[in-house]
Scaffold this motif. Structure first.
Motif, PDB file in Angstrom:
ATOM      1  N   ILE A 172       0.842  -1.196   0.000  1.00 17.15           N
ATOM      2  CA  ILE A 172       0.000   0.000   0.000  1.00 17.15           C
ATOM      3  C   ILE A 172       0.877   1.247   0.000  1.00 17.15           C
ATOM      4  N   VAL A 173       0.567   2.130  -0.926  1.00 17.05           N
ATOM      5  CA  VAL A 173       1.254   3.414  -1.026  1.00 17.05           C
ATOM      6  C   VAL A 173       0.516   4.406  -0.128  1.00 17.05           C
ATOM      7  N   ILE A 174       1.264   5.177   0.639  1.00 16.32           N
ATOM      8  CA  ILE A 174       0.643   6.087   1.611  1.00 16.32           C
ATOM      9  C   ILE A 174       1.121   7.518   1.403  1.00 16.32           C
ATOM     10  N   PHE A 175       0.147   8.400   1.136  1.00 12.27           N
ATOM     11  CA  PHE A 175       0.468   9.807   0.920  1.00 12.27           C
ATOM     12  C   PHE A 175       0.193  10.665   2.148  1.00 12.27           C
ATOM     13  N   ASP A 176      -0.838  10.286   2.931  1.00 11.70           N
ATOM     14  CA  ASP A 176      -1.269  11.178   4.007  1.00 11.70           C
ATOM     15  C   ASP A 176      -1.916  10.387   5.144  1.00 11.70           C
ATOM     16  N   GLU A 177      -2.389  11.104   6.151  1.00 13.18           N
ATOM     17  CA  GLU A 177      -2.971  10.473   7.335  1.00 13.18           C
ATOM     18  C   GLU A 177      -4.177   9.599   6.990  1.00 13.18           C
ATOM     19  N   ARG A 178      -4.966  10.079   6.040  1.00 12.28           N
ATOM     20  CA  ARG A 178      -6.161   9.331   5.674  1.00 12.28           C
ATOM     21  C   ARG A 178      -5.768   7.992   5.025  1.00 12.28           C
ATOM     22  N   ASP A 179      -4.789   8.033   4.155  1.00 16.01           N
ATOM     23  CA  ASP A 179      -4.296   6.791   3.548  1.00 16.01           C
ATOM     24  C   ASP A 179      -3.777   5.837   4.624  1.00 16.01           C
ATOM     25  N   TYR A 180      -3.089   6.412   5.584  1.00 12.65           N
ATOM     26  CA  TYR A 180      -2.498   5.590   6.652  1.00 12.65           C
ATOM     27  C   TYR A 180      -3.587   4.860   7.437  1.00 12.65           C
ATOM     28  N   ALA A 181      -4.630   5.574   7.805  1.00 13.45           N
ATOM     29  CA  ALA A 181      -5.749   4.953   8.541  1.00 13.45           C
ATOM     30  C   ALA A 181      -6.411   3.875   7.683  1.00 13.45           C
ATOM     31  N   TRP A 182      -6.530   4.179   6.407  1.00 12.81           N
ATOM     32  CA  TRP A 182      -7.126   3.229   5.469  1.00 12.81           C
ATOM     33  C   TRP A 182      -6.262   1.960   5.378  1.00 12.81           C
ATOM     34  N   ALA A 183      -4.952   2.142   5.351  1.00 13.33           N
ATOM     35  CA  ALA A 183      -4.037   0.996   5.264  1.00 13.33           C
ATOM     36  C   ALA A 183      -4.165   0.101   6.497  1.00 13.33           C
ATOM     37  N   ARG A 184      -4.349   0.719   7.648  1.00  9.64           N
ATOM     38  CA  ARG A 184      -4.503  -0.079   8.876  1.00  9.64           C
ATOM     39  C   ARG A 184      -5.753  -0.943   8.771  1.00  9.64           C
ATOM     40  N   ALA A 185      -6.832  -0.375   8.259  1.00 11.81           N
ATOM     41  CA  ALA A 185      -8.070  -1.148   8.113  1.00 11.81           C
ATOM     42  C   ALA A 185      -7.891  -2.260   7.078  1.00 11.81           C
ATOM     43  N   ALA A 186      -7.202  -1.953   5.973  1.00  8.78           N
ATOM     44  CA  ALA A 186      -6.964  -2.979   4.942  1.00  8.78           C
ATOM     45  C   ALA A 186      -6.129  -4.117   5.516  1.00  8.78           C
ATOM     46  N   ALA A 187      -5.147  -3.755   6.345  1.00  8.53           N
ATOM     47  CA  ALA A 187      -4.284  -4.776   6.961  1.00  8.53           C
ATOM     48  C   ALA A 187      -5.101  -5.662   7.900  1.00  8.53           C
ATOM     49  N   ASP A 188      -6.034  -5.054   8.625  1.00 12.51           N
ATOM     50  CA  ASP A 188      -6.893  -5.833   9.532  1.00 12.51           C
ATOM     51  C   ASP A 188      -7.746  -6.831   8.748  1.00 12.51           C
ATOM     52  N   ARG A 189      -8.093  -6.421   7.547  1.00 14.53           N
ATOM     53  CA  ARG A 189      -8.929  -7.268   6.710  1.00 14.53           C
ATOM     54  C   ARG A 189      -8.174  -8.504   6.225  1.00 14.53           C
ATOM     55  N   TYR A 190      -6.870  -8.383   6.017  1.00 12.15           N
ATOM     56  CA  TYR A 190      -6.047  -9.483   5.485  1.00 12.15           C
ATOM     57  C   TYR A 190      -4.830  -9.743   6.378  1.00 12.15           C
ATOM     58  N   PRO A 191      -5.072 -10.214   7.596  1.00 14.38           N
ATOM     59  CA  PRO A 191      -3.945 -10.363   8.532  1.00 14.38           C
ATOM     60  C   PRO A 191      -2.904 -11.383   8.063  1.00 14.38           C
ATOM     61  N   ALA A 192      -3.288 -12.292   7.171  1.00  8.94           N
ATOM     62  CA  ALA A 192      -2.342 -13.331   6.746  1.00  8.94           C
ATOM     63  C   ALA A 192      -1.437 -12.869   5.599  1.00  8.94           C
ATOM     64  N   LEU A 193      -1.757 -11.736   4.986  1.00 11.04           N
ATOM     65  CA  LEU A 193      -0.937 -11.262   3.864  1.00 11.04           C
ATOM     66  C   LEU A 193       0.235 -10.436   4.370  1.00 11.04           C
ATOM     67  N   PRO A 194       1.469 -10.819   4.017  1.00 14.32           N
ATOM     68  CA  PRO A 194       2.604  -9.946   4.343  1.00 14.32           C
ATOM     69  C   PRO A 194       2.346  -8.565   3.746  1.00 14.32           C
ATOM     70  N   LEU A 195       2.642  -7.523   4.520  1.00 15.60           N
ATOM     71  CA  LEU A 195       2.283  -6.166   4.122  1.00 15.60           C
ATOM     72  C   LEU A 195       3.520  -5.282   3.945  1.00 15.60           C
ATOM     73  N   TYR A 196       3.519  -4.529   2.857  1.00 18.56           N
ATOM     74  CA  TYR A 196       4.594  -3.573   2.570  1.00 18.56           C
ATOM     75  C   TYR A 196       3.986  -2.187   2.422  1.00 18.56           C
ATOM     76  N   LEU A 197       4.517  -1.233   3.158  1.00 18.53           N
ATOM     77  CA  LEU A 197       4.066   0.155   3.050  1.00 18.53           C
ATOM     78  C   LEU A 197       5.144   0.973   2.353  1.00 18.53           C
ATOM     79  N   GLN A 198       4.694   1.947   1.604  1.00 20.95           N
ATOM     80  CA  GLN A 198       5.618   2.752   0.804  1.00 20.95           C
ATOM     81  C   GLN A 198       5.133   4.190   0.801  1.00 20.95           C
ATOM     82  N   PRO A 199       5.972   5.143   1.157  1.00 15.68           N
ATOM     83  CA  PRO A 199       5.518   6.533   1.095  1.00 15.68           C
ATOM     84  C   PRO A 199       5.255   6.930  -0.349  1.00 15.68           C
TER      85      PRO A 199
END
Lengths: 236, 236
Positions: free
Chosen positions: A157-184
């Motif tokens: 997940i690419v993250i530009f701002d606070e809203r994206d960041y909150a969204w990424a946390r929710a997406a991660a909760d949805r798929y806890p088994a998927l290894p996650l990579y964050l990128q500014p």
């Protein structure tokens, strides 16, 4: 015979981001996308204004080019775009595998293809709110189902701002088994403009400090090395 | 009770290099080393001139600090140094594992320890000629044997010049089954001096261009993200 729409084939270079960061690879960048992210860094493979620059190539011609660029030495071929899931890469993957090549594909997860199961690595990159797109999670789930236990599947997940960041946390909760990579997110995507390495460093630091301050220890936080190395120049 | 000699414990931050690049981690940097690499970037954990700065801590005290820094949320603990293989980390690893923490260790591969088999990740980093050290491959093999099938074991080699590069190719030939990570050497290790991001980019580019020109596609080529983010500052 169906032809593939190809925006560019280049390499060998290194994969600049995500799960395979640092890995030597040849990129096959397809033309055409079902999204139009506000900050797209590959408009030349997305915007149909560029469609006359996309080559219509047979699978054999694409493979011949990959083979030539890599000198016939097996490596990872990275299918990117645009959205490579628009097209049929099953024949290319089959051809490459017989010669020991590996295949990775990055897609937003909006279109599922049976050939996902033949990949070595599948990077699903759902787009956060700043993109202006809306994720269809049913389509995303279909991608996971199509991949099955074939490839190593990860989420980026690419993250530009606070809203994206909150969204990424929710997406991660949805798929806890998927290894996650964050990128500014990369704010400066004009290929004619140089990129200040300090800006890249500052953006990465911002994201690193956010995850560590929140005690969110599951994602890996990585920059785009190709932007550090080459700015937004194409074909590297 | 035996105490551990600890140069610093810090984090959470991200792992800046190698196989776990981008992963949130707390570092436990041990004091003391059997090597003295010419370009060592952690002299404060190596040179015995600093030994009065090293804390003599019980395993419980070290664990308590790691737990506190991470807020009790499991993450990867990175054992580094100095050479952490000088000391006995079996009790710390056992303690952390009961709480769901994972353990990575980076060592040059000069001393084998039974607790290597309890790690999640073992990074063996044999030192190239520019270090001024000479690798004892029998000791390195003993490290591999001690690790067995316990951790994911990888090899990481820092490269400063052409001679190091040729040496890395020979080392890679020796261990074809070990995933390999290459990293350009950091010429400026003075913690009081800023590091120019352009220099880091240039050094990475040099190494990327070497491996791709040679068609050497097995190693991953990665920078030190912590130097990009913080220069040579300690404790980050």
């Amino acid at each position: 015979m169906t032809r593939l729409r190809i925006a560019e084939i280049f390499g060998p270079t290194i994969q600049g981001e995500g799960a395979l960061i640092g890995e030597p690879t040849v990129f096959v960048r397809t033309g055409g996308c079902d999204y139009r992210c506000s900050w797209c860094d590959s408009l030349h493979a997305v915007d149909t204004a560029y469609r006359h620059d996309w080559a219509a190539m047979t699978t054999d011609a694409v493979w011949s080019r990959v083979r030539g660029l890599s000198g016939g030495r097996p490596l990872t071929v990275s299918l990117s775009g645009g959205n490579p899931a628009i097209q049929d890469f099953a024949p290319l993957i089959a051809l490459g595998r017989t010669e020991g090549y590996r295949f990775a594909c990055e897609t937003q997860g909006s279109i599922a293809k049976p050939w996902f199961s033949e990949l070595d690595t599948l990077v699903l990159s759902p787009k956060p709110p700043s993109s202006g797109e809306t994720v269809d999670w049913a389509a995303f789930d279909a991608c996971l189902l199509a991949a099955g236990n074939g490839p190593k599947t990860v989420m980026k997940i690419v993250i530009f701002d606070e809203r994206d960041y909150a969204w990424a946390r929710a997406a991660a909760d949805r798929y806890p088994a998927l290894p996650l990579y964050l990128q500014p997110g990369n704010e400066t995507v004009d290929p004619t403009q140089p990129v200040d390495p300090q800006t890249l460093s500052d953006r990465l630091l911002w994201l690193v400090e956010k995850v560590t301050a929140d005690g969110w220890f599951t994602p890996r936080v990585l920059p785009q090395l190709h932007v550090l190395l080459w700015g937004n120049k194409r074909g590297v």
